[in-house]
Write a protein that holds these residues in place. Structure first.
Motif, PDB file in Angstrom:
ATOM      1  N   HIS A  10      -1.661   8.096   8.546  1.00 11.45           N
ATOM      2  CA  HIS A  10      -1.488   7.782   7.119  1.00 11.45           C
ATOM      3  C   HIS A  10      -0.003   7.741   6.706  1.00 11.45           C
ATOM      4  O   HIS A  10       0.419   6.869   5.939  1.00 11.45           O
ATOM      5  CB  HIS A  10      -2.246   8.857   6.326  1.00 11.45           C
TER       6      HIS A  10
ATOM      7  N   SER B  18       4.036  12.715  -1.941  1.00 11.76           N
ATOM      8  CA  SER B  18       2.710  12.445  -2.492  1.00 11.76           C
ATOM      9  C   SER B  18       2.079  13.760  -2.921  1.00 11.76           C
ATOM     10  O   SER B  18       2.754  14.790  -3.026  1.00 11.76           O
ATOM     11  CB  SER B  18       1.857  11.754  -1.433  1.00 11.76           C
TER      12      SER B  18
ATOM     13  N   ASP C 272      -2.243   5.678  -2.381  1.00 14.64           N
ATOM     14  CA  ASP C 272      -3.091   5.362  -1.232  1.00 14.64           C
ATOM     15  C   ASP C 272      -3.874   4.071  -1.466  1.00 14.64           C
ATOM     16  O   ASP C 272      -4.375   3.839  -2.569  1.00 14.64           O
ATOM     17  CB  ASP C 272      -4.060   6.517  -0.976  1.00 14.64           C
TER      18      ASP C 272
ATOM     19  N   HIS D 186       2.381   4.723   5.091  1.00 12.68           N
ATOM     20  CA  HIS D 186       3.222   4.782   3.886  1.00 12.68           C
ATOM     21  C   HIS D 186       4.655   4.332   4.219  1.00 12.68           C
ATOM     22  O   HIS D 186       5.282   3.603   3.459  1.00 12.68           O
ATOM     23  CB  HIS D 186       3.310   6.223   3.365  1.00 12.68           C
TER      24      HIS D 186
END
Ligand code: KG4
Ligand code: ZN
Length: 411
Positions: free
Chosen positions: A142, A166, A353, A146
């Motif tokens: 993930h 985040s 996201d 990003h």
């Protein structure tokens, strides 16, 4: 078993690497096509991209409103909502793209890091999907997704510095390649989005007429515009620690203590909205921005001293949900201008996201033939997964002191 280069070549047509305009949808071309699926936290996202980065179709189901009502993410609730929506979200992305499962070159899905129960839904769905349609599977990290989203929008060459902020993460890294990262620093307690969400809850911002549908970070940004940050001079964390790691819980504690004091002074019960809420929001936002800016400043100086960034057009990429915050962007602009870096941020929609960034990471991996698995390979999800090679000890050992830079931003 990893697909061999030869097999990947056999299966997939090679096309010229281009960076196109990307936010416009367009019909499927002969380019390789990737379906991306994201379920690492509380957003169910899917998107179909071609290999130039054109978004052919996308869909996103946000759980934000449910979690706002319950005062935070309850993992079992998040899992149930992913379960209820994933099929529809993927079908919507495919339907909007006009691409059939048979036309896909691969499926890319977040498998780490994230909430175990949430990751499990995306992975189970994807495993069944790739087996049924006999498609290669690309497991995605993930945070790598990003970090690389910006390359979908413009040609940003490796290496570059990246700050990812985040609700679950705070880290500084050098991106040297699609699967090659040096971790300079990371949060030692909580992430800045988590801090802002908790402060917003403690301030009962959900009861504020202008904030009832906003995430904590968004609510703080909105209210801070009308506030005076100097009314509450919170200490920036880690002033005497000369590394690039982050600490936010102590700052949150300072803010909570001040809120309690104000409640006592104003004679209001916890749970009511304070009259000084805008000043409090401005001060909290400024302290978070200042902490992020200082650690990033040190990371830039470390990279320069070690020759980790190119001399020509070095860049800082800022992403993650908290990167949508304009005040934080301005604070980082002050640092990049003082150090000669270019600050690059994806638009807010691509900072939070989404399935697009996962599909893009799949495209990048597909182009390089990295991490492409056959559909029958067993893959597990990993709730905790560090990014790259951790060199934070070397950063600490360098003990770089910062020259004074004033973070002065008009509201
Ligand atoms: O990246 P993201 O969508 O999900 C993960 O945490 O991975 O980020 C969500 C976080 C939340 O904590 C939210 O409060 C924060 O990003 N956020 C903001 C803003 N918009 C979202 N924080 C500060 N300012 C904003 N404008
Ligand atoms: Zn994220």
């Amino acid at each position: 078993m990893f697909y061999t280069q030869a097999k990947a070549l056999q299966r997939l047509l090679r096309c010229k690497h281009t960076f196109g305009s990307t936010l416009k949808s367009r019909k499927a071309s002969s380019s390789r096509l990737v379906l991306g699926i994201e379920t690492s936290c509380d957003d169910t996202g899917a998107a179909v991209l071609d290999e130039t980065g054109a978004i052919l179709g996308e869909s996103l189901h946000s759980q934000k409103e449910v979690h706002l009502r319950t005062g935070g993410i309850i993992p079992t609730v998040a899992q149930q909502l992913h379960r209820e929506h994933i099929e529809r979200v993927v079908q919507e992305a495919l339907g909007r793209s006009g691409v059939t499962p048979g036309q896909l070159s691969a499926v890319a899905t977040t498998v780490k890091p994230g909430l175990a129960l949430s990751l499990a839904i995306g992975l189970d769905f994807s495993r069944r999907f790739v087996r049924r349609n006999d498609k290669p599977f690309i497991p995605i990290h993930h945070m790598e997704a990003h970090a690389l989203t910006v390359r979908m929008l413009r040609p940003v060459a490796f290496p570059f510095l990246v700050l990812l902020i985040s609700g679950g993460h705070s880290l500084l890294a050098v991106a040297r390649g699609v699967d090659d990262f040096l971790l300079l620093g990371h949060t030692l307690d909580e992430a800045p989005g988590d801090t802002l969400d908790k402060v917003a809850r403690r301030l009962s911002l959900i009861k504020h007429p202008r904030c009832s549908t906003l995430s904590g970070g968004q609510a703080i940004e909105l209210l801070a515009k009308g506030g005076d940050r100097t009314k509450f001079p919170f200490r920036t964390p880690m002033g005497q620690t000369y590394d690039c790691c982050f600490l936010f819980a102590g700052l949150r504690n300072q803010i909570t203590m001040t809120i309690k004091k104000k409640e006592a002074e104003e004679g209001v019960e916890p749970g009511a909205v304070l009259s000084c809420v805008e000043d409090m929001a401005a001060a909290a936002q400024h302290s978070v921005a200042s902490h992020l800016a200082k650690r990033t400043h040190r990371a830039i100086l470390f990279c320069k001293a070690q020759g980790l960034l190119p001399e020509n057009s070095p860049a800082l990429v800022l992403s993650g949900g908290v990167a949508s915050n304009q005040y934080i962007r301005k604070a980082l602009t002050i640092i990049t201008e003082a150090t000669g870096l270019q600050l690059l941020c994806p638009p807010p929609k691509l900072c939070t996201d989404n399935g697009v960034m996962i599909a893009w990471n799949g495209v990048e991996r597909l182009r390089e033939g990295k991490g492409i698995l056959s559909p029958d390979v067993d893959v597990s999800y990993e709730p905790k997964a560090p990014l790259g090679v951790d060199i934070s000890a070397a950063v600490r050992a360098a003990a770089i002191k910062l020259p004074p830079v004033r973070i002065k931003i008009p509201n």
